[in-house]
Motif scaffolding. Sequence first.
Motif, mmCIF file in Angstrom:
data_model
loop_
_atom_site.group_PDB
_atom_site.id
_atom_site.type_symbol
_atom_site.label_atom_id
_atom_site.label_comp_id
_atom_site.label_asym_id
_atom_site.label_seq_id
_atom_site.Cartn_x
_atom_site.Cartn_y
_atom_site.Cartn_z
ATOM 1 N N CYS A 5 0.836 -1.205 0.000
ATOM 2 C CA CYS A 5 0.000 0.000 0.000
ATOM 3 C C CYS A 5 0.869 1.252 0.000
ATOM 4 O O CYS A 5 1.803 1.375 0.794
ATOM 5 N N ASN A 6 0.538 2.198 -0.875
ATOM 6 C CA ASN A 6 1.259 3.470 -0.947
ATOM 7 C C ASN A 6 0.960 4.368 0.252
ATOM 8 O O ASN A 6 1.736 5.271 0.558
ATOM 9 N N GLN A 7 -0.149 4.132 0.918
ATOM 10 C CA GLN A 7 -0.568 4.990 2.016
ATOM 11 C C GLN A 7 -0.002 4.557 3.370
ATOM 12 O O GLN A 7 0.492 5.374 4.130
ATOM 13 N N CYS A 8 -0.109 3.224 3.675
ATOM 14 C CA CYS A 8 0.279 2.776 5.018
ATOM 15 C C CYS A 8 1.320 1.657 5.007
ATOM 16 O O CYS A 8 1.663 1.141 6.062
ATOM 17 N N HIS A 9 1.772 1.260 3.828
ATOM 18 C CA HIS A 9 2.845 0.273 3.646
ATOM 19 C C HIS A 9 2.492 -1.122 4.166
ATOM 20 O O HIS A 9 3.362 -1.872 4.598
ATOM 21 N N VAL A 48 -6.336 -4.557 -2.838
ATOM 22 C CA VAL A 48 -6.991 -3.802 -1.780
ATOM 23 C C VAL A 48 -6.168 -3.896 -0.499
ATOM 24 O O VAL A 48 -5.727 -4.980 -0.120
ATOM 25 N N CYS A 49 -5.982 -2.772 0.154
ATOM 26 C CA CYS A 49 -5.268 -2.749 1.427
ATOM 27 C C CYS A 49 -6.245 -3.113 2.548
ATOM 28 O O CYS A 49 -7.268 -2.440 2.714
ATOM 29 N N GLY A 53 -7.923 0.473 3.276
ATOM 30 C CA GLY A 53 -8.914 0.468 2.210
ATOM 31 C C GLY A 53 -8.446 1.040 0.886
ATOM 32 O O GLY A 53 -9.223 1.143 -0.061
ATOM 33 N N TYR A 54 -7.184 1.421 0.781
ATOM 34 C CA TYR A 54 -6.641 1.943 -0.478
ATOM 35 C C TYR A 54 -6.773 0.880 -1.565
ATOM 36 O O TYR A 54 -6.549 -0.305 -1.315
#
Length: 67
Positions: A5-9, A48-49, A53-54
Amino acid sequence: MKRVCNQCHTEMIEDCNVSVEGGFYGLKISRKGKGIFKSVSAKPKAAVCPNCGYVAFYIDEYKEFKF
């Protein structure tokens, strides 16, 4: 290849289907090349993360787009 995930890894859940609700068609990624038989297309999948949810779209046939 693991997708992160680009947002939370967090490691993403892959191979999710992509569809348009209410339609009998889906999404298609395509590229027209030079010549009659040089076009290429692919159906996108989603990752899907589970943490935030990313959603990220990807295609498995990405190497076919190099021409």
